[in-house]
Structures are given as C-alpha cells and as structure tokens.
Design an enzyme around this catalytic site. Sequence first.
Site, mmCIF file in Angstrom:
data_model
loop_
_atom_site.group_PDB
_atom_site.id
_atom_site.type_symbol
_atom_site.label_atom_id
_atom_site.label_comp_id
_atom_site.label_asym_id
_atom_site.label_seq_id
_atom_site.Cartn_x
_atom_site.Cartn_y
_atom_site.Cartn_z
ATOM 1 N N ASN A 208 6.114 -54.370 35.117
ATOM 2 C CA ASN A 208 6.456 -53.292 35.835
ATOM 3 C C ASN A 208 5.952 -53.483 37.169
ATOM 4 O O ASN A 208 5.372 -54.381 37.715
ATOM 5 C CB ASN A 208 6.262 -51.722 35.281
ATOM 6 C CG ASN A 208 4.704 -51.703 34.909
ATOM 7 O OD1 ASN A 208 3.803 -51.860 36.056
ATOM 8 N ND2 ASN A 208 4.058 -51.862 33.704
ATOM 9 N N ASP A 277 5.265 -49.390 27.607
ATOM 10 C CA ASP A 277 5.474 -48.558 26.668
ATOM 11 C C ASP A 277 6.301 -49.185 25.207
ATOM 12 O O ASP A 277 6.090 -48.799 24.126
ATOM 13 C CB ASP A 277 6.417 -47.491 27.024
ATOM 14 C CG ASP A 277 5.778 -46.460 27.897
ATOM 15 O OD1 ASP A 277 4.633 -46.113 28.048
ATOM 16 O OD2 ASP A 277 6.363 -46.233 29.112
ATOM 17 N N LYS A 287 11.874 -71.436 24.869
ATOM 18 C CA LYS A 287 12.645 -70.979 25.807
ATOM 19 C C LYS A 287 13.942 -70.506 25.303
ATOM 20 O O LYS A 287 14.543 -71.304 24.900
ATOM 21 C CB LYS A 287 12.965 -71.884 27.066
ATOM 22 C CG LYS A 287 13.708 -70.964 28.206
ATOM 23 C CD LYS A 287 13.761 -71.802 29.471
ATOM 24 C CE LYS A 287 14.752 -71.216 30.341
ATOM 25 N NZ LYS A 287 15.377 -71.952 31.308
ATOM 26 N N PHE A 322 -3.727 -41.373 34.239
ATOM 27 C CA PHE A 322 -2.961 -40.949 35.341
ATOM 28 C C PHE A 322 -1.753 -40.614 34.773
ATOM 29 O O PHE A 322 -1.212 -40.859 33.567
ATOM 30 C CB PHE A 322 -2.775 -42.437 36.110
ATOM 31 C CG PHE A 322 -3.948 -42.554 37.071
ATOM 32 C CD1 PHE A 322 -5.148 -42.699 36.734
ATOM 33 C CD2 PHE A 322 -3.527 -42.341 38.478
ATOM 34 C CE1 PHE A 322 -6.240 -42.769 37.640
ATOM 35 C CE2 PHE A 322 -4.431 -42.533 39.583
ATOM 36 C CZ PHE A 322 -5.587 -42.840 39.027
ATOM 37 N N LYS A 336 0.922 -34.451 29.426
ATOM 38 C CA LYS A 336 0.136 -35.735 29.056
ATOM 39 C C LYS A 336 -1.472 -35.259 28.703
ATOM 40 O O LYS A 336 -1.985 -36.112 27.848
ATOM 41 C CB LYS A 336 0.275 -36.812 30.197
ATOM 42 C CG LYS A 336 1.538 -37.477 30.009
ATOM 43 C CD LYS A 336 1.715 -38.477 31.131
ATOM 44 C CE LYS A 336 3.159 -38.890 31.144
ATOM 45 N NZ LYS A 336 3.738 -39.629 32.331
ATOM 46 N N LYS A 340 -2.461 -36.435 25.174
ATOM 47 C CA LYS A 340 -3.515 -37.637 25.113
ATOM 48 C C LYS A 340 -4.895 -37.355 24.757
ATOM 49 O O LYS A 340 -5.722 -37.886 24.487
ATOM 50 C CB LYS A 340 -3.398 -38.511 26.226
ATOM 51 C CG LYS A 340 -1.672 -38.872 26.715
ATOM 52 C CD LYS A 340 -1.700 -40.230 27.315
ATOM 53 C CE LYS A 340 -0.189 -40.597 27.636
ATOM 54 N NZ LYS A 340 0.409 -41.834 27.838
#
Length: 399
Positions: A208, A277, A287, A322, A336, A340
């Site tokens: 990401n 996630d 490969k 965060f 959250k 959490k």
Amino acid sequence: MSNVALFVTGGIAAYKACELTRALQKAGHDVHVAMTDDAERFVGKVTFEALTHHPVLDDLYGMVGDPIPHITLSEWADIAVVCPATGNVIAKIACGIADDAATSALLACACPVMVAPAMNVRMWLNTATQANVQTLRDRGVGIIMPETGLLACGDVGEGKLASVEVIAQAVLQAIGAQHKPRDLEGKTILINAGPTREAIDPVRFIANASTGKMGYAIAAEAISRGAHVRLVSGPVSLDAPEGAELIPVTSAAEMLEACLAAFDGADAAICTAAVADYTPKRSADHKLKKSVERLDIIELVETQDILAALSAEKGDRVVIGFAAETNDLIAYAQAKLARKGCDLIVANDVSRKDSTFGADTSKISFVSAEGVDELDTLPLAQVAERIIDRLAGLLEVRP
Ligand code: CTP
C-alpha cells in the site's frame, strides 16, 4: 536561540561547513567556529569569520584578550558539531587527544556532540575508524552517517559527507530535543510503521501507499523525550531515528509476531502501520508464469489485527491506534476505537492533499471515550509532538 560550536576539520568537504553555518543561523542560532590547521588549507578562516561575525578559534595562544579560548568556547556552546569530521579527528575524540585548539575545545565540551564524518571509503571502512565511531556512539555522540557516492578522490563508496540539509536537520532536531520535556524517561514504547508486503510469488507482492513518515516522526519525538523506542517497521526508504531499536519486518504476519514480542516489557504501543488486511492464501515458491498459471485470481485470507491483538493483552498499558479514512472519518474512528479496544484513535483524513500518504503535514483528530479533539493541519513533527503529549498524559494517569 542556541549556541552552536562548529568544529571544521581538514577535508575537502570543509567548504560545506559554510553552508551549514548559514543554515543554522537562518534557523535562529548563533554559530562560533573552531578550525584545525588542515581545515584552513581547504577554507580560509576569514570566510567563517565573515559569516559568523565571530573570531575563529584556531590557536590556543594567540586569541587576543582570552588566555583560555578553548574553555571559553566549550562553556559557551549548547551543542558541538564536528563537520566535516576526518578519520584522524574521530580517532582523536575517541582517545581524548587534545593537541590543537579545536580538539582541546572539543575535549572540554560537556554539551551534546554531533559528528558528521567525511573521508575516503577505505579510511571510513577501516576497522579502526569503525571501532572509533562505535566508541563515540556508545558515549552518546550523535553520528550523522556519511552517504555512499562519488568521493573527491575519485573512489565510489561510503564516506561522502551527508548533505547539508540532512546535517542541519539532525542538528536542529538535537537542539529542539534539548528544550523538550523528558516526560517519557524510563518508558519503553513500541511503534509500528510503514506498509507491509504480502508475497504472491518471489517477485510480486501486495502493498500500500504508506511511507512510514508518520511513525518515524513519532518515534523521533518519543526518543527526544527520553523514551526507549522499539520501531517495528515495514519496508520504507527512511533512516530510523538515531537511538531507535529498529526491528525490520516485511509481511503482516512478521509484523504481528515482532510486535507481540516487542510489547513484552513495553509501557505503550502506537500502531501507525498500514497493515495489509488480506494476504495471498498461498505464496508461490517460483515466479508465476501468466501463460501457465492464473494471475488474475489470487485467493486471499484475512490477516490478524495487530492493534486488536496488542489491545487484548495491554492490561493497564496504553495502546494508540490510527484510522486512515477518506470519508466519515469520526464515525469510522469511533467504531475502530470500540472494535479494537485501544485507548485512543488518531483519525487521519487521507482524502486531503495536506494529510495524505507521503505528505509532510497532517490533519488529525483524537478520538477517545472522552470525545473528539480536532487539530489544525500541522507539520508532521508537530503532529508527532501532540500525539506524544497525549501519550504522556495517558501514561501519567496510569497506576
Ligand atoms: N491494523 C492492525 N492490523 C491490521 C489492520 C489494521 O494493527 N491487520 C491497525 C492499523 O495499524 C491502525 C488501525 O488498525 O492503527 C486502523 O487501520 P485501518 O487500516 O485504518 O483500518 P482497518 O482496521 O484495516 O479497517 P478498514 O480497512 O475497514 O478501514
């Protein structure tokens, strides 16, 4: 304003100390320069005297009106910076040798000392130099690491003086740290940062846009306030802040394992990492060939939530998470917080240009059981300061 004693020693990079002088002055600090004889072969002391409006210390016996000029400079200085630092001068500092005005003043300095080495690659990599650098590091001297590049002698390798920007930033950070409260002294803080990479095969992965800048800024702030920081970091192109215990990881599973281990004995955790996630159910050991194997369908399985796992075993320790969102920021952050089980969520609107991945500013809100506190857009260093302020407050009220 702080008093900076700048020690210029004999290398071709000595001319860069002129720019460093200007950068420190522009940041509002007063600079006095001391030079070795060899440094004066590369840059005239008149240059530094004109820049600083102060006499250069280069002679123990010839400073008019001051019979002990090395002591005067060492007492005046809030911080000492050796730039460039030759292998010879690094060796002298390590051994406590004071055989000229500059090294005598350095030996007398009780203030923090930072050293920016510059030399030929073989001189830098010489076991003696490396041992001397380690000695300085062990004594708390800040080492501003040289870069790899084309050296003045024509060799290519490690030994090139760090850029003036990097040196100035390190010195300014150290000056800033002198004025900070030491409210995390004795605390160990786990910080995770950066992205994770989930392997599809040996050459492909899912990742990401996280750069790790926020987590690294928070780590630097926590260290400057006295904390011991265990920095569990995914792959980023940032140097770890001086003093951090860097624990490099790649995948979400590795990050989970490293965080659970590093949380043992820690007082708090700050989870800034952009943990994947989902991860490929299978990672091929070769490969994948698109003509033979399916690359358009990759079966994924959910990763474990690190923040939730740390919160589950936190006891009376502090855990901060965060929430990077593009919409419904506060509602998602509140969800959250509850899901959490952490103490605080730092909500970050990543749809904004001034707050997105890789930006040098951020607009955050603190979301906790007590309510929501929205901050203005601030440079990352100040955002980090505010987050550590909140952490210090939370730690204070713990039993
Ligand atoms: N986080 C984590 N482990 C995961 C996923 C997220 O520890 N597997 C942490 C992040 O480090 C961050 C917080 O959870 O502190 C929120 O992350 P974010 O990506 O905003 O939310 P998600 O939990 O992934 O939920 P969603 O994708 O639905 O927004």
